[in-house]
Scaffold this active site. Structure first.
Site, PDB file in Angstrom:
ATOM      1  N   CYS A  97      55.824  55.219  11.356  1.00 26.42           N
ATOM      2  CA  CYS A  97      55.723  53.806  11.755  1.00 26.42           C
ATOM      3  C   CYS A  97      55.066  52.987  10.647  1.00 26.42           C
ATOM      4  O   CYS A  97      54.050  53.382  10.086  1.00 26.42           O
ATOM      5  CB  CYS A  97      54.913  53.708  13.046  1.00 26.42           C
ATOM      6  SG  CYS A  97      54.784  52.026  13.666  1.00 26.42           S
TER       7      CYS A  97
ATOM      8  N   CYS B 203      47.914  50.806  12.555  1.00 29.07           N
ATOM      9  CA  CYS B 203      46.948  50.987  13.655  1.00 29.07           C
ATOM     10  C   CYS B 203      46.010  52.152  13.328  1.00 29.07           C
ATOM     11  O   CYS B 203      46.458  53.290  13.130  1.00 29.07           O
ATOM     12  CB  CYS B 203      47.705  51.250  14.962  1.00 29.07           C
ATOM     13  SG  CYS B 203      49.011  50.038  15.259  1.00 29.07           S
TER      14      CYS B 203
ATOM     15  N   CYS C  91      46.147  55.685  15.187  1.00 28.87           N
ATOM     16  CA  CYS C  91      47.434  56.292  15.569  1.00 28.87           C
ATOM     17  C   CYS C  91      47.919  57.386  14.620  1.00 28.87           C
ATOM     18  O   CYS C  91      47.968  57.208  13.399  1.00 28.87           O
ATOM     19  CB  CYS C  91      48.504  55.203  15.685  1.00 28.87           C
ATOM     20  SG  CYS C  91      50.050  55.838  16.371  1.00 28.87           S
TER      21      CYS C  91
ATOM     22  N   CYS D  83      58.058  57.110  31.135  1.00 28.07           N
ATOM     23  CA  CYS D  83      57.801  56.142  30.074  1.00 28.07           C
ATOM     24  C   CYS D  83      58.245  56.695  28.725  1.00 28.07           C
ATOM     25  O   CYS D  83      57.849  57.802  28.344  1.00 28.07           O
ATOM     26  CB  CYS D  83      56.306  55.817  30.059  1.00 28.07           C
ATOM     27  SG  CYS D  83      55.871  54.680  28.742  1.00 28.07           S
TER      28      CYS D  83
ATOM     29  N   CYS E   8      59.941  52.968  32.171  1.00 27.29           N
ATOM     30  CA  CYS E   8      59.025  52.185  31.347  1.00 27.29           C
ATOM     31  C   CYS E   8      59.372  52.495  29.896  1.00 27.29           C
ATOM     32  O   CYS E   8      59.781  53.621  29.588  1.00 27.29           O
ATOM     33  CB  CYS E   8      57.581  52.586  31.651  1.00 27.29           C
ATOM     34  SG  CYS E   8      56.373  51.772  30.575  1.00 27.29           S
TER      35      CYS E   8
ATOM     36  N   CYS F  30      53.077  46.177  31.514  1.00 25.82           N
ATOM     37  CA  CYS F  30      52.068  47.235  31.444  1.00 25.82           C
ATOM     38  C   CYS F  30      51.293  46.963  30.162  1.00 25.82           C
ATOM     39  O   CYS F  30      51.848  47.075  29.068  1.00 25.82           O
ATOM     40  CB  CYS F  30      52.755  48.604  31.400  1.00 25.82           C
ATOM     41  SG  CYS F  30      51.611  49.967  31.078  1.00 25.82           S
TER      42      CYS F  30
ATOM     43  N   ARG G 149      45.436  52.428  35.069  1.00 25.57           N
ATOM     44  CA  ARG G 149      45.778  53.812  34.710  1.00 25.57           C
ATOM     45  C   ARG G 149      44.727  54.438  33.805  1.00 25.57           C
ATOM     46  O   ARG G 149      44.433  53.923  32.733  1.00 25.57           O
ATOM     47  CB  ARG G 149      47.147  53.874  34.018  1.00 25.57           C
ATOM     48  CG  ARG G 149      47.500  55.316  33.603  1.00 25.57           C
ATOM     49  CD  ARG G 149      48.931  55.471  33.093  1.00 25.57           C
ATOM     50  NE  ARG G 149      49.843  54.865  34.024  1.00 25.57           N
ATOM     51  CZ  ARG G 149      50.686  53.885  33.705  1.00 25.57           C
ATOM     52  NH1 ARG G 149      50.758  53.454  32.476  1.00 25.57           N
ATOM     53  NH2 ARG G 149      51.475  53.369  34.615  1.00 25.57           N
TER      54      ARG G 149
HETATM   55  N1  SAM Z   1      54.686  51.519  18.688  1.00 26.92           N
HETATM   56  C1  SAM Z   1      54.546  50.906  19.950  1.00 26.92           C
HETATM   57  C2  SAM Z   1      53.313  50.041  20.062  1.00 26.92           C
HETATM   58  O1  SAM Z   1      52.348  50.290  19.333  1.00 26.92           O
HETATM   59  O2  SAM Z   1      53.316  49.154  20.893  1.00 26.92           O
HETATM   60  C3  SAM Z   1      54.585  51.883  21.105  1.00 26.92           C
HETATM   61  C4  SAM Z   1      53.927  53.229  20.989  1.00 26.92           C
HETATM   62  S1  SAM Z   1      52.147  53.211  20.771  1.00 26.92           S
HETATM   63  C5  SAM Z   1      51.809  54.867  20.358  1.00 26.92           C
HETATM   64  C6  SAM Z   1      51.563  52.949  22.412  1.00 26.92           C
HETATM   65  C7  SAM Z   1      50.083  52.849  22.632  1.00 26.92           C
HETATM   66  O3  SAM Z   1      49.479  54.140  22.594  1.00 26.92           O
HETATM   67  C8  SAM Z   1      49.249  52.067  21.633  1.00 26.92           C
HETATM   68  O4  SAM Z   1      49.324  50.691  21.830  1.00 26.92           O
HETATM   69  C9  SAM Z   1      47.860  52.567  21.920  1.00 26.92           C
HETATM   70  O5  SAM Z   1      47.244  51.758  22.902  1.00 26.92           O
HETATM   71  C10 SAM Z   1      48.093  53.983  22.472  1.00 26.92           C
HETATM   72  N2  SAM Z   1      47.568  54.989  21.532  1.00 26.92           N
HETATM   73  C11 SAM Z   1      48.144  55.406  20.394  1.00 26.92           C
HETATM   74  N3  SAM Z   1      47.388  56.326  19.771  1.00 26.92           N
HETATM   75  C12 SAM Z   1      46.287  56.508  20.534  1.00 26.92           C
HETATM   76  C13 SAM Z   1      45.131  57.332  20.430  1.00 26.92           C
HETATM   77  N4  SAM Z   1      44.952  58.135  19.385  1.00 26.92           N
HETATM   78  N5  SAM Z   1      44.201  57.265  21.400  1.00 26.92           N
HETATM   79  C14 SAM Z   1      44.384  56.439  22.459  1.00 26.92           C
HETATM   80  N6  SAM Z   1      45.456  55.644  22.621  1.00 26.92           N
HETATM   81  C15 SAM Z   1      46.399  55.661  21.679  1.00 26.92           C
HETATM   82  C1  DTB Z   2      49.297  53.920  26.883  1.00 24.09           C
HETATM   83  O1  DTB Z   2      48.536  52.989  27.180  1.00 24.09           O
HETATM   84  N1  DTB Z   2      48.910  55.113  26.486  1.00 24.09           N
HETATM   85  C2  DTB Z   2      50.054  55.954  26.186  1.00 24.09           C
HETATM   86  C3  DTB Z   2      51.249  55.050  26.557  1.00 24.09           C
HETATM   87  N2  DTB Z   2      50.611  53.826  26.914  1.00 24.09           N
HETATM   88  C4  DTB Z   2      52.351  54.854  25.647  1.00 24.09           C
HETATM   89  C5  DTB Z   2      50.040  56.508  24.827  1.00 24.09           C
HETATM   90  C6  DTB Z   2      48.852  57.390  24.579  1.00 24.09           C
HETATM   91  C7  DTB Z   2      48.973  58.002  23.225  1.00 24.09           C
HETATM   92  C8  DTB Z   2      47.872  58.968  22.951  1.00 24.09           C
HETATM   93  C9  DTB Z   2      47.933  59.559  21.596  1.00 24.09           C
HETATM   94  C10 DTB Z   2      49.156  60.356  21.294  1.00 24.09           C
HETATM   95  O2  DTB Z   2      49.572  61.232  22.103  1.00 24.09           O
HETATM   96  O3  DTB Z   2      49.701  60.164  20.205  1.00 24.09           O
HETATM   97 FE1  SF4 Z   3      53.127  52.328  15.198  1.00 25.16          FE
HETATM   98 FE2  SF4 Z   3      51.262  53.836  16.350  1.00 25.16          FE
HETATM   99 FE3  SF4 Z   3      50.773  51.285  15.874  1.00 25.16          FE
HETATM  100 FE4  SF4 Z   3      52.577  51.958  17.792  1.00 25.16          FE
HETATM  101  S1  SF4 Z   3      50.388  52.370  17.822  1.00 25.16           S
HETATM  102  S2  SF4 Z   3      52.778  50.368  16.219  1.00 25.16           S
HETATM  103  S3  SF4 Z   3      53.421  53.815  16.845  1.00 25.16           S
HETATM  104  S4  SF4 Z   3      51.148  52.866  14.314  1.00 25.16           S
END
Ligand code: SAM
Ligand code: DTB
Ligand code: SF4
Length: 340
Positions: free
Chosen positions: A60, A64, A67, A104, A135, A195, A267
């Protein structure tokens, strides 16, 4: 007195000071109020379960800081393309059999391209056909893309605000908080359930946590679903060594979300695996009434399904049936715009 008049009216005018004062209340007072509000709107013995599947992992372009899927971070994750439809269908069938009512699908995109969106739409239609709620979380959407998803029958779109507007640039620099709100507006205007939630434990303070809830609770409609994630620290990301959050702060945040957004599903999301059974029970007492069920989140492990079944049984909680399941006793999705 008719049932509805007893219910707390929905408010969209929460001043920050009032939210901070709620969060600062003695713990027992806060939990008592949250549980009282919860009981006015929900069956306190039911938990809604959603399953997650990563349909496009890693690579990606966003930065973030939490992530595993950002190209800018140093995680060891292997990026992949959009997975085949059949894999999605198989995962959705397994999730339904394991008791989830919503499925989802998450993609590591900044925003989806229109042809990728067409493939995701096929997935949504197939998952819907299995009787599950759907979702998706695909990054930023244009108004037109949101309308296409609505037409495909998408029930919820997940797009988290993640943190407070003031703290945002410490975590993400490749997009703005305003970008996030714009996509939420497109989703809401298209008539898809929103959501949207937060991540706690990224070094923010309590005022930031109150601000996150203020932003969500002062939207024109409360998000129908509010995920509260606890940071899952990922090796190779800037937040891998973030100091652990006091779990009572997570519980206070959940309770305050319940009080400020009384009809939303709250949630208990990522980070649950690291919580004790007792901490999870307090989260449910504070008004969390939804969780992710299944072995895997997107790239990290979720709480073990067997552990979840045992915990729910010990607490006398049951999984809620989805609105589209046959013979469902479950509550319908909270009506859009059904302010009391
Ligand atoms: N790329 C899209 C976005 O960022 O909207 C969708 C996927 S993203 C992985 C969805 C959500 O997962 C993020 O907005 C974040 O709130 C959550 N998330 C990602 N990595 C995480 C982590 N290490 N710990 C907790 N929540 C996480
Ligand atoms: C949300 O609020 N948490 C989920 C879902 N929406 C998409 C994602 C959690 C991701 C946790 C880290 C991972 O597994 O990469
Ligand atoms: Fe990309 Fe992860 Fe950020 Fe979603 S949360 S936009 S997957 S870097």
């Amino acid at each position: 007195m008719p049932e509805l008049t007893k219910k707390t009216a929905l408010r969209h005018d929460w001043p920050l000071e009032e939210i901070e004062a709620l969060m600062a209340r003695p713990f027992n007072d806060l939990l008592f109020e949250a549980q009282s509000v919860h009981r006015q709107h929900f069956d306190p013995g039911e938990i809604q379960a959603s399953a997650l599947l990563s349909i496009k992992t890693g690579g990606c372009p966003e930065d973030c800081g939490y992530c595993a899927q950002s190209m800018k971070n140093d995680s060891t994750l292997e990026p992949g393309g959009l997975i085949p439809l059949q894999e999605v269908v198989n995962a959705a069938k397994a999730a339904k059999a394991a008791g989830s009512s919503r499925f989802c699908m998450g993609a590591a995109w900044r925003k989806p391209g229109d042809s990728s969106l067409s493939r995701v739409i096929e997935m949504i239609e197939a998952v819907r056909g299995l009787g599950l709620e759907t979702c998706a979380t695909l990054g930023m959407l244009s108004a037109e893309q949101a309308r296409r998803l609505k037409q495909a029958g998408l029930d919820y779109y997940n797009h988290n605000i993640d943190t407070s507007p003031e703290y945002y640039a410490n975590i993400i620099t490749t997009r703005t908080f305003a970008d996030r709100l714009e996509t939420l507006e497109h989703v809401r205007k298209a008539g898809i359930n929103v959501c949207s939630g937060v991540i706690l434990g990224m070094g923010e303070n309590r005022k930031d946590r109150a601000r996150m809830l203020q932003v969500l609770a002062t939207q024109p409609e409360h998000p129908q679903s509010v995920p509260v994630n606890l940071l899952v620290p990922i090796k190779g990301t800037p937040l891998e060594n973030a100091p652990a959050l006091d779990i009572f702060e997570l519980i206070r945040t959940i309770a305050t979300a319940r009080i400020t957004m009384p009809r939303s599903y709250v949630r208990l999301s990522a980070g649950r695996e690291a919580l004790s059974d007792e901490a999870q029970a307090l989260c449910f007492l504070a008004g969390a009434n939804s969780f992710f069920h299944g072995e895997q989140l997107l790239t990290t492990a979720n709480a073990e399904p067997d552990r979840d079944s045992g915990l729910l049984e010990r607490l006398g909680l049951s999984l809620a049936k989805g609105p589209r399941e046959q013979g469902s006793q479950g509550k319908e999705t909270p009506g859009r715009g059904t302010s009391l």
